[in-house]
Design an enzyme around this catalytic site. Sequence first.
Site, PDB file in Angstrom:
ATOM      1  N   ARG A   1       0.858  -1.182   0.000  1.00  0.00           N
ATOM      2  CA  ARG A   1       0.000   0.000   0.000  1.00  0.00           C
ATOM      3  C   ARG A   1       0.895   1.232   0.000  1.00  0.00           C
ATOM      4  O   ARG A   1       1.907   1.288   0.720  1.00  0.00           O
ATOM      5  CB  ARG A   1      -0.896   0.028   1.252  1.00  0.00           C
ATOM      6  CG  ARG A   1      -2.114  -0.890   1.153  1.00  0.00           C
ATOM      7  CD  ARG A   1      -3.066  -0.424   0.066  1.00  0.00           C
ATOM      8  NE  ARG A   1      -4.224  -1.280  -0.107  1.00  0.00           N
ATOM      9  CZ  ARG A   1      -4.304  -2.293  -0.981  1.00  0.00           C
ATOM     10  NH1 ARG A   1      -3.277  -2.590  -1.746  1.00  0.00           N
ATOM     11  NH2 ARG A   1      -5.414  -2.991  -1.096  1.00  0.00           N
TER      12      ARG A   1
ATOM     13  N   GLU B   1      -4.434   7.405  -5.041  1.00  0.00           N
ATOM     14  CA  GLU B   1      -4.505   6.722  -6.345  1.00  0.00           C
ATOM     15  C   GLU B   1      -5.691   7.236  -7.147  1.00  0.00           C
ATOM     16  O   GLU B   1      -6.805   7.271  -6.612  1.00  0.00           O
ATOM     17  CB  GLU B   1      -4.622   5.217  -6.120  1.00  0.00           C
ATOM     18  CG  GLU B   1      -3.327   4.648  -5.538  1.00  0.00           C
ATOM     19  CD  GLU B   1      -3.330   3.132  -5.363  1.00  0.00           C
ATOM     20  OE1 GLU B   1      -4.348   2.491  -5.689  1.00  0.00           O
ATOM     21  OE2 GLU B   1      -2.317   2.605  -4.906  1.00  0.00           O
TER      22      GLU B   1
ATOM     23  N   HIS C   1      -1.222   0.201  -9.849  1.00  0.00           N
ATOM     24  CA  HIS C   1      -1.857  -0.768  -8.942  1.00  0.00           C
ATOM     25  C   HIS C   1      -2.319  -2.018  -9.718  1.00  0.00           C
ATOM     26  O   HIS C   1      -3.504  -2.338  -9.775  1.00  0.00           O
ATOM     27  CB  HIS C   1      -3.055  -0.125  -8.210  1.00  0.00           C
ATOM     28  CG  HIS C   1      -3.407  -0.839  -6.930  1.00  0.00           C
ATOM     29  ND1 HIS C   1      -3.879  -0.193  -5.827  1.00  0.00           N
ATOM     30  CD2 HIS C   1      -3.369  -2.152  -6.583  1.00  0.00           C
ATOM     31  CE1 HIS C   1      -4.120  -1.064  -4.860  1.00  0.00           C
ATOM     32  NE2 HIS C   1      -3.807  -2.268  -5.310  1.00  0.00           N
TER      33      HIS C   1
END
Length: 602
Positions: A290, A319, A338
């Site tokens: 993360r 994000e 991601h």
Amino acid sequence: MSASSAPSTFALKKPSLPSLSWTNLPSSSTFNIAAVSFPRRRNRASAPVFVVAVSSSNAKPTVLVAEKLGEAGISLLKEFANVDCSYNLSPEELCTKISLCDALIVRSGTKVTRDVFEASSGRLKVVGRAGVGIDNVDLAAATEHGCLVVNAPTANTVAAAEHGIALLAAMARNIAQADASVKAGKWQRSKYVGVSLVGKTLAVMGFGKVGSEVARRAKGLGMHVIAHDPYAPADRARAIGVELVSFDEAIATADFISLHMPLTAATSKVLNDETFAKMKKGVRIINVARGGVIDEEALVKALDAGIVAQAALDVFTVEPPPTDSKLVLHEQVTVTPHLGASTMEAQEGVAIEIAEAVVGALRGELAATAVNAPMVPAEVLTELKPFVELAEKLGRLAVQLIAGGSGVKSVKVTYASARAPDDLDTRLLRAMITKGLIEPISSVFVNLVNADFTAKQRGLRISEERILLDGSPESPLEFIQVQIANVESKFASAISESGEVKVEGKVKDGVPHLTKVGSFEVDVSLEGSLILCRQVDQPGMIGKVGSVLGEENVNVSFMSVGRIAPRKQAVMAIGVDEPPSKDALKKIGEIPAIEEFVYLKL
Ligand SMILES: NC(=O)c1ccc[n+]([C@@H]2O[C@H](COP(=O)([O-])OP(=O)(O)OC[C@H]3O[C@@H](n4cnc5c(N)ncnc54)[C@H](O)[C@@H]3O)[C@@H](O)[C@H]2O)c1
Ligand SMILES: O=C(O)[C@H](O)COP(=O)(O)O
């Protein structure tokens, strides 16, 4: 819950006749609560399971899928529910839609905030996270709203580990930068000389599912792998040839650091100015966990200072990251959007895993991947099933014995067992007692997810005590006793010698029985409803009460009398299949030897 539900408690003390006082207690039958169910296990017979409590109506439930989910998962959901696939909802749109949904499925891109739970007005019963990380779900708010959160923790592990290894290798050999350079028409062979992996030390921070798979693969590349994880068992690490070390040792000795811990208060910005300063000069960082575990500004500084030679990042604090992010644009940084879980195989697997978990939860089954409910192994649950029913019914009886106006604050639960205390997990029993205590007197929906929270919120303190009995430990429990302190009872005989409302029960042949009320021994199976009468022990009492009920066509399922001594006071417990009418109860109260009685709904 309907405010006009039938009166469920009738209490009368002889001196107050004829002013009958009815107390309206909401009937649980007016809301659909699938408390705890014990379904047939499909597989993973001994896998840990979690208890769920769901089912808001008889209609087909509605599942909102708020982010792209694999087709196999959507098909599974459609067999059971109405499925609304609405992607890219704004927070406001999500809040509007959620009030019409029983379940919500998200990936990491949707923030499931407290506002979402509040907007659902209690309808949302399950949030399914199609992946591992649940940092985008407000777990505290979910728990407070009795909403179960399930995730899909295993299906993308390999994908994430492979992505970590891909980033490690790509960074070491400047693949992304070299690719961009060639495509820009350049041929810079000396600029993109890389570093070798073999013999280098890799520190895996977080030795869980992904971390251990990364470690395994890195060993295959000839790397020396160490790991830091305060909670990982050393033998699991040893089994794959990895040494567990302290945080400081890991970061000080590593040539490469790969992050695989969850984002928590303890791991937030764990790589920061101070910790970068302790690293080997020229260290390389990989993050597929993360973004928030790295202080991104500090990383830019460490890159500029040459402390960190390179970084490869799949995840970011925000994000998508801002387009002018210094970190993303840094020459020594390789980035992906991601993508850790984004393989065809992982997404199919995650979709099936989460669809099964959500459907199971909506059916009131046991979810193996609950995040905000305690874990109770399947075999323990099977054994505890009749005690779970007993616990809820004792809670229900105890609270209905309280005189109106007495606030329930302090409840003591005693579990008597021949088993060692460590062999008895009481969380489920406590939750069911809490459910029994709270639901008859409120509109709150109580399940294993929110029981402790709900009790705390209402100022209800539940203390537990275990009594170790001699004898066979075959059965998990001999009896359960519930005592409520500092209250008055509408049935004085329910008060024990020490002044609490007390009920006690046990399981006989798989059926919960009430075995004690106050200091009177009774023996009545807890099915249907119950009339408790205190009378002067004398011949013909059972017949008199029985005939009043018979005249009213109320079927008596069980009867038992507990007395202090012959011809002294006795308590008669009568199980009835149908609720007696007001008239029948009045007639029972008028039988001369009856001093007090109470009708209790189970
Ligand atoms: N990039 C992606 O697409 C992607 C995909 C899957 C998982 N993830 C993320 O990867 C991380 C790991 O996932 P997992 O499935 O392996 O989880 P996991 O729960 O199996 O492993 C996490 C490990 O971190 C350890 N840990 C907790 N606190 C720690 C601390 N302070 N220091 C060191 N270790 C600590 C835990 O003990 C546990 O062993 C999560 O953050 C998850 O969200 C990302
Ligand atoms: O925690 C996870 O499972 C990963 O970060 C994957 O997230 P995603 O489902 O949004 O790809």
